[in-house]
Design a protein around this motif. Structure first.
Motif, PDB file in Angstrom:
ATOM      1  N   ALA A   1       0.834  -1.207   0.000  1.00 22.19           N
ATOM      2  CA  ALA A   1       0.000   0.000   0.000  1.00 22.19           C
ATOM      3  C   ALA A   1       0.865   1.250   0.000  1.00 22.19           C
ATOM      4  O   ALA A   1       0.555   2.241  -0.700  1.00 22.19           O
ATOM      5  CB  ALA A   1      -0.914  -0.007   1.222  1.00 22.19           C
TER       6      ALA A   1
ATOM      7  N   SER B   1       2.186   1.790  -3.376  1.00 27.80           N
ATOM      8  CA  SER B   1       1.163   2.183  -4.346  1.00 27.80           C
ATOM      9  C   SER B   1       0.919   3.688  -4.369  1.00 27.80           C
ATOM     10  O   SER B   1       0.623   4.258  -5.423  1.00 27.80           O
ATOM     11  CB  SER B   1      -0.158   1.454  -4.058  1.00 27.80           C
ATOM     12  N   ASP B   2       1.025   4.343  -3.204  1.00 32.34           N
ATOM     13  CA  ASP B   2       0.753   5.797  -3.183  1.00 32.34           C
ATOM     14  C   ASP B   2       1.969   6.635  -2.801  1.00 32.34           C
ATOM     15  O   ASP B   2       1.895   7.873  -2.785  1.00 32.34           O
ATOM     16  CB  ASP B   2      -0.412   6.121  -2.245  1.00 32.34           C
TER      17      ASP B   2
ATOM     18  N   ARG C   1       3.284   7.205  -0.026  1.00 29.23           N
ATOM     19  CA  ARG C   1       3.163   7.930   1.241  1.00 29.23           C
ATOM     20  C   ARG C   1       3.671   7.068   2.398  1.00 29.23           C
ATOM     21  O   ARG C   1       3.482   5.854   2.406  1.00 29.23           O
ATOM     22  CB  ARG C   1       1.710   8.319   1.516  1.00 29.23           C
TER      23      ARG C   1
ATOM     24  N   ASP D   1       2.074   4.801   9.946  1.00 27.09           N
ATOM     25  CA  ASP D   1       2.431   3.544   9.288  1.00 27.09           C
ATOM     26  C   ASP D   1       3.386   2.726  10.158  1.00 27.09           C
ATOM     27  O   ASP D   1       3.322   1.490  10.176  1.00 27.09           O
ATOM     28  CB  ASP D   1       3.072   3.817   7.930  1.00 27.09           C
TER      29      ASP D   1
ATOM     30  N   TRP E   1      -3.530  -3.107   4.395  1.00 28.57           N
ATOM     31  CA  TRP E   1      -3.703  -2.233   3.232  1.00 28.57           C
ATOM     32  C   TRP E   1      -4.726  -1.143   3.555  1.00 28.57           C
ATOM     33  O   TRP E   1      -4.495   0.046   3.306  1.00 28.57           O
ATOM     34  CB  TRP E   1      -4.156  -3.050   2.020  1.00 28.57           C
ATOM     35  N   THR E   2      -5.847  -1.553   4.111  1.00 29.33           N
ATOM     36  CA  THR E   2      -6.926  -0.614   4.420  1.00 29.33           C
ATOM     37  C   THR E   2      -6.534   0.338   5.550  1.00 29.33           C
ATOM     38  O   THR E   2      -6.928   1.506   5.548  1.00 29.33           O
ATOM     39  CB  THR E   2      -8.196  -1.394   4.798  1.00 29.33           C
TER      40      THR E   2
ATOM     41  N   HIS F   1      -3.715   1.621   5.985  1.00 30.59           N
ATOM     42  CA  HIS F   1      -2.891   2.681   5.384  1.00 30.59           C
ATOM     43  C   HIS F   1      -3.685   3.575   4.440  1.00 30.59           C
ATOM     44  O   HIS F   1      -3.588   4.803   4.508  1.00 30.59           O
ATOM     45  CB  HIS F   1      -1.719   2.059   4.618  1.00 30.59           C
ATOM     46  N   THR F   2      -4.482   2.958   3.565  1.00 30.21           N
ATOM     47  CA  THR F   2      -5.151   3.724   2.503  1.00 30.21           C
ATOM     48  C   THR F   2      -6.516   4.269   2.900  1.00 30.21           C
ATOM     49  O   THR F   2      -7.001   5.222   2.299  1.00 30.21           O
ATOM     50  CB  THR F   2      -5.330   2.851   1.250  1.00 30.21           C
TER      51      THR F   2
ATOM     52  N   GLY G   1      -8.734  -2.232  -1.617  1.00 34.39           N
ATOM     53  CA  GLY G   1      -8.435  -2.111  -3.040  1.00 34.39           C
ATOM     54  C   GLY G   1      -8.166  -3.464  -3.664  1.00 34.39           C
ATOM     55  O   GLY G   1      -7.872  -4.453  -2.975  1.00 34.39           O
TER      56      GLY G   1
END
Length: 321
Positions: free
Chosen positions: A60, A63-64, A66, A71, A184-185, A187-188, A192
């Motif tokens: 994650a 992917s972005d 960040r 985190d 993942w969730t 963080h984002t 996804g």
């Protein structure tokens, strides 16, 4: 001749625990049965629960692009939560299997069938671990909290799966790889498709390593009527392990391809090396698989900590580059 006091059932040690583990050597005597319920003397399961969490978080972040101090907390919180939830899940498993474990050589020395704790004491211990884990979960965002609560369903069902399906390892995979979705969730803020593909890769990986593990109990399971993929596949196990290996690599590669931003060709190529390298480790395991050698089966199963760490190291290196 081995003395009675040296036997696992006499000392309280569990037969398949790591020899000389810290629980048997250092933990206060009154805490040992509870730590054994949580498999603190067998840390491999905690690693297998934790590693998909770290895959999900690091992918994650790739992917972005960040990264924040939160985190770092997600990373650490997943570690603490994996210890607690693995402990709670194993305790629940031992409660539900208490009438089966006494009939299986490898599990007869576990705390409940060997009389170290009662089922009620074990249930109280499972609740304590779950509540502490839930307190950690509450520090994440609402979507991650919801996923964490939903994870209790496969955890609760798994111990019963071997009674009604030849594929209980699928239910273990559903439970053990949930962290890929959750981290993942966390963080984002939302689930996804890369996380879903990573989750499916983890399930294939679980089918690979737990089929190897289940071959240790194949004969005892047949006698008491417990189902497993090891019994189902029998001599065809290598062919099935190869399928699970390919599924793990392809699905993790798909997760990487979906996660890496478009146009980042070099990042994509290096990130795809993670499932490729993990696949080589699984290939090494497959080449050494022997369904009738219990010591080797346990060694190969435990080696999956290293297999699962490979993507962690690749993804972390890319983030630090």
């Amino acid at each position: 001749m081995q003395g009675t006091s040296d036997r696992p059932e006499a000392t309280g040690q569990v037969a398949d625990a790591v020899k000389g583990n810290w629980v048997d050597r250092l933990a206060p005597a009154r805490t040992r049965p509870y730590l054994r319920l949580s498999r603190a003397d067998r840390p491999i399961g905690t690693w297998l629960l934790l590693l998909p969490c770290w895959w999900g978080l690091l992918l994650a972040m790739l992917s972005d692009g960040r990264a924040s101090w939160h985190d770092a907390w997600i990373f650490a919180g997943c570690g603490i939560g994996a210890i607690l939830m693995r402990g709670a899940g194993c305790t629940w498993n031992d409660i539900t299997d208490r009438h089966i474990d006494g009939s299986v050589a490898r599990t007869a020395s576990r705390p409940i069938p060997s009389g170290q704790v009662t089922a009620k004491q074990a249930l109280a211990w499972a609740v304590v671990q779950s509540l502490i884990s839930f307190a950690i979960l509450l520090t994440f965002n609402p979507a991650a909290i919801a996923l964490g609560v939903l994870s209790l369903a496969p955890v609760a069902i798994y111990p019963f799966a071997k009674r009604f399906t030849w594929w209980p390892q699928i239910f273990l995979g559903l439970a053990f790889n949930w962290g890929a979705l959750l981290a993942w969730t966390a963080h984002t803020g939302s689930l996804g498709w890369p996380a879903v593909a990573l989750y499916l890769a983890g399930i294939c990986w679980t089918l690979f390593y737990d089929t190897i593990y289940a071959h240790q109990d194949r004969e005892d399971d047949a006698l008491i009527g417990v189902k497993s993929t090891a019994r189902l596949f029998d001599h065809d196990t290598p062919a099935w392990l190869k399928r699970f290996l390919v599924g793990t690599v392809v699905l993790m590669g798909t997760a990487v391809a979906l996660a890496v931003p478009r146009g980042e060709i070099l990042l994509l190529v290096v990130a795809l090396a993670a499932p490729w390298a993990m696949g080589w480790h699984l290939t090494w395991q497959l080449a050494r698989f022997d369904r009738d050698d219990s010591d080797r089966l346990l060694m190969l199963f435990r080696s999956n900590r290293d297999a699962g760490l490979i993507p962690v190291l690749f993804f972390a290196a890319l983030l630090l580059a």
